[in-house]
Design an enzyme around this catalytic site. Sequence first.
Site, short mmCIF file in Angstrom:
data_model
loop_
_atom_site.label_atom_id
_atom_site.label_comp_id
_atom_site.label_asym_id
_atom_site.label_seq_id
_atom_site.Cartn_x
_atom_site.Cartn_y
_atom_site.Cartn_z
CB CYS A 128 -53.42 96.44 -109.80
SG CYS A 128 -53.21 97.97 -110.71
CB THR A 138 -51.98 100.71 -107.87
OG1 THR A 138 -53.08 99.85 -108.16
CG2 THR A 138 -51.78 101.70 -108.98
CG HIS A 177 -46.71 101.22 -106.89
ND1 HIS A 177 -45.39 100.92 -107.06
CD2 HIS A 177 -47.13 101.63 -108.11
CE1 HIS A 177 -45.04 101.14 -108.32
NE2 HIS A 177 -46.08 101.57 -108.98
CB CYS A 224 -69.61 114.29 -115.00
SG CYS A 224 -68.43 113.12 -114.28
#
Length: 335
Positions: A37, A39, A42, A97
């Site tokens: 990914c 990320t 990163h 939620c």
Amino acid sequence: MQCAYLFGPRDLRFVEREPLALRPEDVRVEVACSGICGTDLHVFSGMVFGRAATEPVALGHEFAGRVVEIGSAVTTLAVGDRVTAIPNTPCGTCGFCRSGRGYACQNRGGLRSGSWAPSCVIREQNVFRLPDAVSDRIGSLTEPLACAVRAVDRAGLRSGDRVCVVGGGPIGLFVAAVAKASGASAVIVSEPRAYRRDLARALGAALVVDPTSEDLGSLVRDATDGLGADVVFEAVGHPKTIEAAISVAAPGGTVVVVGVTDAAAQLTMPGQELFHRELTIRGTRGPTFAVPRAIRWLATLDFEPIITHAFPVGRAVEAIELGLTGNAGKILLKP
Ligand SMILES: [Zn+2]
Ligand SMILES: [Zn+2]
């Protein structure tokens, strides 16, 4: 089993770990294919994502595989099911939620170990069965594609809208493909790397721009009767590209920031433009509520061109280094 852990910036190691014991709500998935990914790139490079980690981080959260063990309370999955999963789902019990706004839940969770390993453990509610039409390889794209579907939801895209995507990495390419399939009349992709501009063309972008040698603003205006793009997605995660995205939006347009900036990054923008152009600027975070639709797209659109490389998981560092060059689309790891 050997599992990938990040001990610090650029310090990825495979560590021998006992498989976790299942809680009643967990399933164990034998990993067939796992993605890298943005990320992951990163955090490998040292970006602080959310809270700074105090212990080694298990890597890998985009995957497909087979259920090999289920917890005592699991009712919707069975051993042998081909599945994919998302790392975080809303908790179901917080105020957000319980008022129907799970997308804003701050207590998400579910994935208990990384998927750059032979198997991983995750809550049943995070797991989705894959149809026969979706291979393991394609199924491992579910999570990033669901992030793109969610981003298009956030844009409020209308049929016939003209779209610009700033950034042609895997997420930008997924967003471009979903926007086109969702009714955009033209998709313009801005990407500095030739390799990724070619991928954007292969996926049907109407216009592909190199922002390092061409003027994105004037090319977008030329392609949109001088107006700008109705919807602009920023899929890089840098202040300059977010500012570029805002600058090419049409009056009344919407800018969706998909990229994740460094925690310290600050934006500057001409504030009066919000008034004159009545812009809407929105964030999008993760794949909330978009996974079933992403799986339908995986079964109907061709995402093979986005997968440009596959490595054995033991060569993850080499694969990450390739990802960091930008001369790749989606890179997969296989146990
Ligand atoms: Zn991801
Ligand atoms: Zn919650």
